[in-house]
Design a protein around this motif. Structure first.
Motif, PDB file in Angstrom:
ATOM      1  N   GLY A  40      11.480 -18.147 -20.454  1.00 61.32           N
ATOM      2  CA  GLY A  40      10.717 -16.811 -19.767  1.00 61.32           C
ATOM      3  C   GLY A  40       9.550 -16.807 -20.692  1.00 61.32           C
ATOM      4  O   GLY A  40       9.173 -15.326 -21.050  1.00 61.32           O
ATOM      5  N   CYS A  88       6.286 -17.487 -17.210  1.00 60.31           N
ATOM      6  CA  CYS A  88       6.121 -19.071 -16.907  1.00 60.31           C
ATOM      7  C   CYS A  88       7.302 -19.160 -15.822  1.00 60.31           C
ATOM      8  O   CYS A  88       8.398 -18.547 -15.775  1.00 60.31           O
ATOM      9  N   PRO A  95      11.657 -26.014 -25.613  1.00 60.75           N
ATOM     10  CA  PRO A  95      10.928 -26.172 -27.118  1.00 60.75           C
ATOM     11  C   PRO A  95      10.497 -25.041 -27.585  1.00 60.75           C
ATOM     12  O   PRO A  95      10.334 -24.834 -28.741  1.00 60.75           O
TER      13      PRO A  95
HETATM   14 FE1  SF4 Z   1       7.280 -22.295 -19.543  1.00 62.74          FE
HETATM   15 FE2  SF4 Z   1       9.825 -22.836 -20.756  1.00 62.74          FE
HETATM   16 FE3  SF4 Z   1       7.607 -24.059 -21.407  1.00 62.74          FE
HETATM   17 FE4  SF4 Z   1       7.814 -21.437 -22.136  1.00 62.74          FE
HETATM   18  S1  SF4 Z   1       9.193 -23.320 -22.685  1.00 62.74           S
HETATM   19  S2  SF4 Z   1       6.149 -22.312 -21.481  1.00 62.74           S
HETATM   20  S3  SF4 Z   1       9.105 -20.877 -20.242  1.00 62.74           S
HETATM   21  S4  SF4 Z   1       8.197 -24.438 -19.452  1.00 62.74           S
END
Ligand code: SF4
Length: 735
Positions: free
Chosen positions: A55, A49, A219
């Motif tokens: 990550g 991501c 999160p």
């Molecule tokens: Fe992307 Fe961060 Fe959400 Fe994971 S927690 S999906 S890395 S934005």
């Protein structure tokens, strides 16, 4: 403006052609390599991501060579099948109508940005910056970049700008989020090395979160905490009753910016009570005796006075830490964005060292990073240190880096770059005349932003390189260069736990937008230093160079064979040196107690607390706190605002949270419009009355442009990170 949006929107909607070729700009014309295909047209492929530092692995579903959907990868070791709303919507911002699809030049007569071709843009880019350099010297042009592009691009940019174009001053927006952790680790451990792996969230019996709203900001890391089977004590130290504090077993609502006093007071109690690990301290650290002497003055009486906590609370907190067998300490922006941030981070590190909570499962002094590639920027950005965490003043380091890149060491400048705020002051002083802004939105995110925006008018030439020509910063640009985004190029990110993950090209960039890597390659050629960068022929070839530079460093990654190995292993954590086995094994640092200083020991570092700048008074009686609003928003909302889905998950207008007692005193009700003023500016927002904010405090999310009109330009003296978390304001109901 609308005409240009429509015109570019039409171009974007036309991208139905083959998805695996670069468009318009013929690869042969500028020697650009075709991005390799890593999957079949109807494959599902995993990509890391591109928003936050967690990550997560996202599966991109392809049809006819085109990305059509996303899902969370159940096998990726980071997120184990979970993703937050931003991750689920990661493809949407690529399809926005305001994508920059062609270079755009400001028409001096009309003041509008108008499309031009790459040839004209690159010639002008080089002519203008060369003119400035010839007239004002090598310190007169700077860049401000980002933690959002891939490591190979960051390294290329830093090398091109300093070694090829011959400039000195450059910085990244990671100065705004992670500079404190970088400096704190480097001074304490001898290298910028977050020690943990995400399994530690699941293995601690006590987790202490200081200035971290993990539930909202990270999160998926919070989900890893929720998987902890040890019934852990979850401690949150934060002035606000954040979502994380609500879920904690203990919440300590300290006075804003009293964290350093609290941490020193806790150390004093632990030492005086003998709740320390003397064997670990003697074997693996230096400076403890001086520290023990220093913290004696942080009596419980003083700590209660400064923090607002009771004596019982402070002792319960110390007792919980002392009784924990596997205690992990976690911090993020509540610590990093403060006026004494580096010493505060080191006060946390000191607690972990003195209690022996390092190097074992479920322990550590753990900084949670912000942006998807903040760690890449910290080690390979070539900004504050030389590539790979090397020292530009060290002859052996210069020779090593130059050798790996096939360059003469004399091209590597010895002098350090100015930090972000020093570059801004350089513009004010008329020393910086040209600025190149890459993938960051300083006009929104920089502290006291209206001052920054006024300063931009003093520049002779401002170039903004971004996905969108509509960012707040692009509105000031003389030239906009259209960049490909996450999913439209390939390279590596390094996440919070030092995991090197792969991003891939799953969608074609619209119009003439190019990957940042290819833009840097073109700039090198047009500048006349292309010969110096022939080894940087593709991101994967650049990765080979970085591997060689990392050899023998704490961040050694010479054992990673190629991108395919990263892909197959679900990312690889550094260090992974040549001959290391099992790339997929999780690694935490300091299991052997060996740190990176020459004597192999960690240092206790400490200093008397400083007065907070911009304190409240009768005219400005409230303390303004800032932070993340929701898990659906990312920083200046440049990308998250493009998603209809994400926009439904947070308020459209800026809002300010205030305590019900204060609201009653000011006759303000939830939903009413209020004016909030600092000593620098006034803005309007919607009031949200809530008991989660203490009396005398306000909270505003950083995602709204109003917030950084109010913040104060004060900086930690070591990391030069802005103090976003504390400034004096007043609030009034709008009639
Ligand atoms: Fe992307 Fe961060 Fe959400 Fe994971 S927690 S999906 S890395 S934005």
């Amino acid at each position: 403006m609308k005409k240009i949006v429509d015109q570019i929107g039409a171009a974007v909607r036309q991208w139905d052609g083959p998805q695996t070729q670069d468009l318009v700009l013929s690869p042969g014309e500028f020697g650009l390599g075709k991005v390799p295909e890593r999957f079949k047209p109807d494959d599902v492929t995993t990509v890391v991501c591109g928003f936050c530092s967690t990550g997560c692995g996202l599966q991109v579903h392809m049809k006819d060579g085109k990305a059509i959907n996303l899902s969370a990868d159940a096998d990726y070791p980071v997120n184990l099948g979970m993703a937050c709303p931003k991750g689920w919507e990661a493809l949407t911002p690529l399809r926005a109508d305001d994508r920059a699809t062609t270079p755009m030049l400001r028409n001096e007569q009309t003041g509008e940005l108008e499309p031009v071709d790459w040839e004209r843009a690159l010639v002008l880019f080089c002519e203008r910056f060369k003119e400035i350099k010839a007239k004002h010297g090598e310190e007169s042009v700077a860049f401000l970049s980002t933690g959002q592009i891939v490591t190979e691009e960051m390294a290329f940019l830093g090398a091109l700008f300093k070694f090829g174009m011959g400039f000195v001053h450059c910085d990244s927006n990671t100065r705004q989020c992670m500079a404190t952790s970088h400096v704190a680790y480097k001074q304490s451990f001898g290298f910028d090395a977050p020690p943990y792996t995400y399994a530690d969230f699941e293995q601690s019996d006590v987790l202490v979160f200081i200035g971290s709203n993990l539930c909202i900001a990270h999160p998926i890391m919070w989900q890893r905490v929720m998987r902890n089977r040890h019934h852990p004590d979850i401690i949150v130290i934060d002035p606000r009753k954040t979502e994380t504090a609500m879920a904690a077993t203990q919440h300590y609502a300290i006075q804003p910016k009293s964290d350093l006093v609290l941490l020193y007071g806790l150390a004093n109690i632990l030492i005086a009570s003998g709740w320390i690990d003397r064997g670990y301290i003697d074997a693996h650290t230096t400076g403890f005796d001086g520290f023990a002497e220093f913290v004696r003055e942080f009596t419980t009486c003083r700590v209660t006075r400064d923090t607002g906590l009771s004596s019982d609370q402070i002792w319960l907190l110390a007792d919980t830490i002392a009784k924990g067998k596997r205690v992990s300490f976690w911090w993020t922006m509540g610590i990093n964005q403060g006026h004494e941030a580096t010493r505060s981070a080191q006060a946390i590190i000191n607690l972990a060292l003195m209690t022996g909570n390092m190097g074992r499962p479920g322990t550590g002094a753990n900084s949670v990073t912000g942006q998807c590639n903040a760690m890449g920027s910290r080690v390979y950005g070539n900004i504050t240190s030389l590539l790979g965490g090397h020292d530009p003043a060290n002859e052996a380091h210069r020779a090593k880096v130059a050798g790996a890149l096939g360059l003469d060491p004399s091209v590597i400048p010895r002098e350090p770059s100015w930090a972000y705020d020093e570059i801004v002051e350089g513009i004010r002083a008329g020393k910086i005349k040209g600025l190149w802004v890459i993938a960051t939105n300083s006009s929104h995110s920089w502290v006291q932003q209206q001052d920054f925006n006024e300063l931009l008018a003093k520049l002779d030439f401002l170039v903004v390189q971004d996905l969108y020509f509509t960012t707040d910063t692009a509105q000031h640009a003389d030239l906009v260069l259209p960049a490909a985004g996450w999913g439209e190029k390939e390279g590596t990110f390094i996440n919070s736990e030092r995991r090197i993950g792969l991003i891939k090209k799953v969608s074609r960039a619209p119009g003439q937008a190019l990957s940042d890597f290819n833009i840097f390659k073109l700039v090198a050629q047009y500048w006349g230093c292309g010969e110096m960068f022939t080894r940087w022929s593709s991101p994967e070839n650049a990765f080979e160079l970085l591997k060689e530079i990392s050899r023998g460093q704490p961040c050694d990654m010479t054992g990673i064979r190629n991108y395919a190995m990263i892909d197959e292993s679900g990312g690889v954590q550094w260090p992974f040196a040549e001959n290391a086995s099992d790339a997929s094994t999780e690694r935490r640092l300091f299991a052997d107690g060996a740190y990176f200083h020459a004597d192999g020991k960690a240092k206790f570092l400490f200093e008397l607390p400083r007065e907070a700048p911009d304190k409240p008074d009768r005219d400005f009686p409230f303390i303004l706190l800032t932070g993340r609003g929701t898990s659906s928003q990312w920083h200046t909302q440049t990308r998250t605002s493009k998603s209809d889905v994400l926009r439904q998950l947070y308020p459209a207008q800026a809002y300010a949270e205030l305590n019900s007692d204060d609201a009653e005193g000011l006759a303000i009700r939830s939903g009413e419009r209020v004016r909030i003023s600092s000593r620098r500016a006034s803005v309007t927002a919607t009031a949200f009355v809530t008991p989660t904010v203490a009396p005398g405090q306000l909270f505003m999310p950083m995602h709204y442009i109003e917030t950084n009109a109010l913040t104060v330009p004060a900086f930690d003296p070591y990391s030069r990170q802005p103090s976003y978390k504390f400034c004096a304001v007043k609030v009034e109901r709008l009639k």
